[in-house]
Design a protein around this motif. Structure first.
Motif, short mmCIF file in Angstrom:
data_model
loop_
_atom_site.label_atom_id
_atom_site.label_comp_id
_atom_site.label_asym_id
_atom_site.label_seq_id
_atom_site.Cartn_x
_atom_site.Cartn_y
_atom_site.Cartn_z
N ASN A 208 0.88 -1.30 -0.08
CA ASN A 208 0.06 0.05 -0.05
C ASN A 208 0.93 1.38 -0.06
O ASN A 208 0.72 2.11 -0.96
CB ASN A 208 -1.04 0.01 1.23
CG ASN A 208 -2.21 -0.81 1.13
OD1 ASN A 208 -2.73 -1.11 0.03
ND2 ASN A 208 -3.04 -0.92 2.26
N HIS A 209 1.82 1.38 0.84
CA HIS A 209 2.74 2.52 1.12
C HIS A 209 3.40 2.59 -0.14
O HIS A 209 3.80 3.82 -0.71
CB HIS A 209 3.40 2.40 2.22
CG HIS A 209 4.46 3.69 2.56
ND1 HIS A 209 5.67 3.64 2.32
CD2 HIS A 209 4.14 4.82 3.34
CE1 HIS A 209 6.01 4.93 2.50
NE2 HIS A 209 5.41 5.50 3.13
N LYS A 273 -7.02 9.90 3.93
CA LYS A 273 -7.48 8.94 4.59
C LYS A 273 -6.22 8.31 5.44
O LYS A 273 -6.44 7.90 6.64
CB LYS A 273 -8.20 8.00 3.71
CG LYS A 273 -9.51 8.55 3.02
CD LYS A 273 -10.04 7.66 2.23
CE LYS A 273 -11.30 8.15 1.55
NZ LYS A 273 -11.86 7.25 0.47
N MET A 274 -5.32 8.26 4.89
CA MET A 274 -3.96 7.64 5.32
C MET A 274 -3.56 8.39 6.87
O MET A 274 -3.37 7.51 7.73
CB MET A 274 -2.84 7.63 4.28
CG MET A 274 -3.00 6.71 3.24
SD MET A 274 -1.76 6.88 1.94
CE MET A 274 -0.18 6.46 2.87
N CYS A 275 -3.59 9.60 6.77
CA CYS A 275 -3.45 10.54 7.70
C CYS A 275 -4.38 10.30 8.97
O CYS A 275 -4.11 10.61 10.22
CB CYS A 275 -3.52 11.90 7.39
SG CYS A 275 -1.74 12.43 6.37
N ASN A 276 -5.63 9.85 8.54
CA ASN A 276 -6.30 9.63 9.71
C ASN A 276 -6.90 7.93 10.05
O ASN A 276 -7.79 7.90 10.70
CB ASN A 276 -7.77 10.23 9.52
CG ASN A 276 -7.71 11.80 9.53
OD1 ASN A 276 -7.64 12.51 10.52
ND2 ASN A 276 -7.32 12.41 8.54
N MET A 277 -6.01 7.33 9.56
CA MET A 277 -6.27 5.70 9.73
C MET A 277 -5.04 5.11 10.34
O MET A 277 -3.92 5.72 10.14
CB MET A 277 -6.64 4.96 8.31
CG MET A 277 -7.84 5.35 7.76
SD MET A 277 -8.15 4.08 6.38
CE MET A 277 -9.90 4.76 5.97
N SER A 278 -5.04 4.09 11.13
CA SER A 278 -3.97 3.27 11.59
C SER A 278 -3.55 2.61 10.43
O SER A 278 -4.14 2.48 9.49
CB SER A 278 -4.54 2.59 12.81
OG SER A 278 -5.42 1.28 12.39
N TYR A 279 -2.31 1.95 10.68
CA TYR A 279 -1.76 1.02 9.68
C TYR A 279 -2.53 0.04 9.14
O TYR A 279 -2.65 -0.57 8.11
CB TYR A 279 -0.27 0.69 10.18
CG TYR A 279 0.52 0.13 8.95
CD1 TYR A 279 1.36 0.86 8.24
CD2 TYR A 279 0.77 -1.30 9.20
CE1 TYR A 279 2.03 0.31 7.25
CE2 TYR A 279 1.32 -2.09 8.17
CZ TYR A 279 2.10 -1.24 7.24
OH TYR A 279 2.89 -1.71 6.42
N ALA A 280 -3.12 -0.45 10.62
CA ALA A 280 -3.86 -1.68 10.21
C ALA A 280 -5.24 -1.30 9.40
O ALA A 280 -5.54 -2.19 8.52
CB ALA A 280 -4.43 -2.44 11.57
N GLU A 281 -5.93 -0.33 9.65
CA GLU A 281 -6.92 0.19 8.88
C GLU A 281 -6.58 0.60 7.44
O GLU A 281 -7.43 -0.03 6.40
CB GLU A 281 -7.48 1.76 9.57
CG GLU A 281 -8.45 1.40 10.77
CD GLU A 281 -8.94 2.51 11.25
OE1 GLU A 281 -10.34 2.88 11.25
OE2 GLU A 281 -8.16 3.68 11.69
N GLN A 282 -5.47 0.88 7.25
CA GLN A 282 -5.01 1.33 5.86
C GLN A 282 -4.91 0.11 5.11
O GLN A 282 -5.33 -0.04 3.89
CB GLN A 282 -3.54 1.92 5.83
CG GLN A 282 -3.79 3.40 6.48
CD GLN A 282 -2.10 4.00 6.53
OE1 GLN A 282 -1.32 3.68 5.71
NE2 GLN A 282 -1.91 4.68 7.58
N THR A 283 -4.44 -1.11 5.54
CA THR A 283 -4.23 -2.53 5.15
C THR A 283 -5.44 -3.08 4.45
O THR A 283 -5.69 -3.63 3.45
CB THR A 283 -3.42 -3.14 5.88
OG1 THR A 283 -2.23 -2.61 6.34
CG2 THR A 283 -3.09 -4.76 5.35
N THR A 284 -6.53 -2.84 5.43
CA THR A 284 -7.76 -3.57 5.01
C THR A 284 -8.80 -2.58 4.12
O THR A 284 -9.58 -3.09 3.57
CB THR A 284 -8.67 -3.84 6.28
OG1 THR A 284 -8.60 -2.57 7.16
CG2 THR A 284 -7.99 -4.97 7.14
#
Length: 364
Positions: A208-209, A273-284
């Motif tokens: 993702n990153h 969205k990335m700035c306001n999500m945890s790493y786990a949230e970004q993944t899913t």
């Protein structure tokens, strides 16, 4: 790169930012987020050479995050500081010559010793950015049976049995693209990242990153080429007036700008969205959106490339002089359609992601 904090700044927010003395612009680690990283990525790509930026730190940017996020505290402290300072280099070794984008069928093997103290790794990895002179290799290896459930991530150090061979590519050898051979390489079991059998999911999370960063940098290069087109079209005179005043050229420029601005808007959306999500949230939650973003950026590059060639004419084919940046762009922009996942694969992934949670009872 290390002294000025650019390597650390290209890996997003996190505790690793405190491992370096300073960050670009003097920003504090606690104030750093993906919007700042976006600026760093765009500024680096302003040089106009995708390969140069990849050679300076591309391997580190995608190879170190799995260690930071999934390695043991002892492993992180042992290897990360030197990499972030630019004293050591690391790469991400996912692709092998037999599987390509079919990551789940990677063939490099890692067998655990009878006493459980180490793995013995054998296999090949190919088209690995920054692999030629890497000191560490974050490698996807098969520790179990077939399919993604048999894959694990290992941090392999350059030691006996590791050889790298430079692969010449159209976008320059400076990127260190390489073929990596592992032949009976002993790797401490403590170098396992995450859990055995969980490597595929960790690799997917890391993508993702990487893909977001490719879209950010790629779109900045699009803007660079448009800037070159404006300069050339304004100064070039044909048929008694400036080239930029020709209706056909104005239409080309308008189309190029519309595509690039649309990608910028997508980057704004995803970055927020990335700035306001945890790493786990970004993944899913963001894998589909980021896949579409990367694909759209490549399409914008195609439109920019085609338009710029028509504007520059023969100068677009010269490796020196006024058309040099465009000539380099022609040879490199399509790398975005392959590196980090082929466009066709990402399109499929994006649609599949959109179907998660789709109501089965839905009817027209």
């Amino acid at each position: 790169m290390g002294d000025f904090g650019y390597i650390a700044a290209s890996m997003g927010p996190g505790p690793h930012l405190k491992m370096v003395d300073k960050l670009p612009g003097g920003i504090k680690p606690e104030d750093y987020d993906y919007s700042v990283e976006r600026v760093v990525g765009e500024e680096l790509k302003r040089c106009g050479s995708w390969a140069l930026v990849d050679g300076l730190g591309g391997g580190c940017v995608i190879g170190l995050p799995p260690v930071l996020n999934f390695g043991s505290p002892e492993l992180v402290q042992r290897v990360a500081p030197a990499i972030l300072r630019g004293e050591k280099r690391i790469c991400l070794a996912i692709t092998d010559p037999y599987a390509g984008s079919d990551v789940a069928n990677s063939t490099a093997e890692a067998k655990l010793s009878a006493d459980g103290s180490h793995y013995v790794v054998n296999g090949l990895k190919k088209w690995i950015t920054g692999g030629y002179d890497a000191d560490y290799f974050t490698a996807l290896v098969r520790t179990g049976g077939k399919g993604h459930g048999g894959l694990s991530l290992l941090l392999i150090e350059r030691t006996e049995g590791v050889t790298t061979k430079r692969i010449k590519t159209s976008y320059s050898s400076v990127a260190g693209t390489s073929l990596i051979t592992f032949e009976n390489v002993k790797v401490p079991a403590s170098n396992l990242l995450g859990k055995e059998g969980g490597g595929f999911l960790l690799a997917m999370a890391n993508f993702n990153h990487e893909r977001w960063g490719m879209a950010v940098g790629g779109n900045r290069q699009n803007r660079l080429i448009i800037e070159e087109c404006y300069k050339w079209a304004y100064n070039r005179k044909v048929f008694g007036k400036r080239l930029i005043h020709q209706p056909q050229i104005q239409e080309r420029l308008a189309t190029m700008c519309a595509y690039v601005d649309s990608v910028s808007a997508l980057i704004d959306n995803v970055t927020y969205k990335m700035c306001n999500m945890s790493y786990a949230e970004q993944t899913t939650k963001l894998s589909g959106a980021i896949s579409l973003l990367k694909n759209q950026q490549v399409e914008a590059s195609r439109v920019v490339n085609d338009g710029a060639i028509q504007i520059f004419g023969g100068r677009a084919l010269t490796q020196t002089g006024l058309g040099s940046k465009l000539e380099n762009f022609q040879r490199t922009y399509q790398y975005g359609a392959v590196l980090g996942g082929a466009s066709s694969v990402l399109a499929t992934q994006a649609v599949r992601a959109s179907l998660k949670g789709f109501p089965e009872e839905s009817r027209l």
